[in-house]
Design a protein around this motif. Sequence first.
Motif, PDB file in Angstrom:
ATOM      1  N   ARG A  31      32.522  44.004  41.975  1.00  0.00           N
ATOM      2  CA  ARG A  31      31.192  43.850  41.443  1.00  0.00           C
ATOM      3  C   ARG A  31      31.553  43.670  39.612  1.00  0.00           C
ATOM      4  O   ARG A  31      29.936  43.144  39.450  1.00  0.00           O
ATOM      5  CB  ARG A  31      31.229  45.547  41.431  1.00  0.00           C
ATOM      6  CG  ARG A  31      29.755  45.866  41.107  1.00  0.00           C
ATOM      7  CD  ARG A  31      29.356  47.478  41.211  1.00  0.00           C
ATOM      8  NE  ARG A  31      30.494  48.452  41.671  1.00  0.00           N
ATOM      9  CZ  ARG A  31      30.878  49.514  42.099  1.00  0.00           C
ATOM     10  NH1 ARG A  31      30.266  50.317  40.784  1.00  0.00           N
ATOM     11  NH2 ARG A  31      31.223  50.447  41.863  1.00  0.00           N
ATOM     12  N   PHE A  32      32.526  43.434  39.301  1.00  0.00           N
ATOM     13  CA  PHE A  32      32.730  42.773  38.044  1.00  0.00           C
ATOM     14  C   PHE A  32      32.518  41.646  37.926  1.00  0.00           C
ATOM     15  O   PHE A  32      31.691  41.039  37.146  1.00  0.00           O
ATOM     16  CB  PHE A  32      34.098  43.460  37.531  1.00  0.00           C
ATOM     17  CG  PHE A  32      34.254  42.701  35.985  1.00  0.00           C
ATOM     18  CD1 PHE A  32      33.331  43.441  34.564  1.00  0.00           C
ATOM     19  CD2 PHE A  32      34.607  41.328  35.996  1.00  0.00           C
ATOM     20  CE1 PHE A  32      33.829  43.013  33.573  1.00  0.00           C
ATOM     21  CE2 PHE A  32      35.211  41.493  34.716  1.00  0.00           C
ATOM     22  CZ  PHE A  32      34.559  42.273  33.556  1.00  0.00           C
ATOM     23  N   LYS A  33      32.888  40.855  38.942  1.00  0.00           N
ATOM     24  CA  LYS A  33      32.928  39.455  39.001  1.00  0.00           C
ATOM     25  C   LYS A  33      31.332  38.933  39.353  1.00  0.00           C
ATOM     26  O   LYS A  33      31.195  38.245  38.373  1.00  0.00           O
ATOM     27  CB  LYS A  33      33.625  39.005  40.086  1.00  0.00           C
ATOM     28  CG  LYS A  33      33.783  37.993  40.325  1.00  0.00           C
ATOM     29  CD  LYS A  33      34.794  37.095  40.919  1.00  0.00           C
ATOM     30  CE  LYS A  33      34.283  35.803  41.633  1.00  0.00           C
ATOM     31  NZ  LYS A  33      35.078  35.438  43.301  1.00  0.00           N
ATOM     32  N   MET A  85      29.690  39.750  35.694  1.00  0.00           N
ATOM     33  CA  MET A  85      29.351  38.525  34.704  1.00  0.00           C
ATOM     34  C   MET A  85      29.266  37.701  35.745  1.00  0.00           C
ATOM     35  O   MET A  85      29.101  36.754  34.441  1.00  0.00           O
ATOM     36  CB  MET A  85      31.349  38.456  35.041  1.00  0.00           C
ATOM     37  CG  MET A  85      31.922  39.399  34.000  1.00  0.00           C
ATOM     38  SD  MET A  85      31.310  40.589  32.037  1.00  0.00           S
ATOM     39  CE  MET A  85      31.791  39.326  31.528  1.00  0.00           C
ATOM     40  N   MET A 108      35.187  47.259  43.042  1.00  0.00           N
ATOM     41  CA  MET A 108      35.281  47.577  41.268  1.00  0.00           C
ATOM     42  C   MET A 108      35.159  46.393  40.580  1.00  0.00           C
ATOM     43  O   MET A 108      34.388  45.289  39.920  1.00  0.00           O
ATOM     44  CB  MET A 108      35.899  48.299  40.176  1.00  0.00           C
ATOM     45  CG  MET A 108      35.542  50.055  40.374  1.00  0.00           C
ATOM     46  SD  MET A 108      36.565  50.836  40.066  1.00  0.00           S
ATOM     47  CE  MET A 108      36.501  50.593  38.167  1.00  0.00           C
ATOM     48  N   ILE A 109      36.624  45.229  41.651  1.00  0.00           N
ATOM     49  CA  ILE A 109      36.996  44.284  40.627  1.00  0.00           C
ATOM     50  C   ILE A 109      36.044  43.254  40.930  1.00  0.00           C
ATOM     51  O   ILE A 109      35.137  42.055  40.043  1.00  0.00           O
ATOM     52  CB  ILE A 109      38.350  43.809  41.306  1.00  0.00           C
ATOM     53  CG1 ILE A 109      39.121  44.920  40.475  1.00  0.00           C
ATOM     54  CG2 ILE A 109      38.322  41.792  40.174  1.00  0.00           C
ATOM     55  CD1 ILE A 109      40.843  44.127  40.407  1.00  0.00           C
TER      56      ILE A 109
END
Length: 66
Positions: free
Chosen positions: A8-10, A13, A5-6
């Motif tokens: 994917r978020f990175k 962004m 998830m991290i």
Amino acid sequence: MKKTMIERFKTIMQAFFGDWLSVILFLTGVILLSVAAFAVNLIVGILVSGILLIVMACLLDKERGG
């Protein structure tokens, strides 16, 4: 699972700022110029705001291929 998830978020962004960072900076600069012009004088502020809107319209027209 959290690492996925991290990551994917990175990725999201990085894609967002890669596409929109120049637009955000341009609009921030236009806003600051308008505020500074209005701080000097009302007539100067209206004049600078009008000129900046014309420039923005021309840039958007070029960007759209017009």
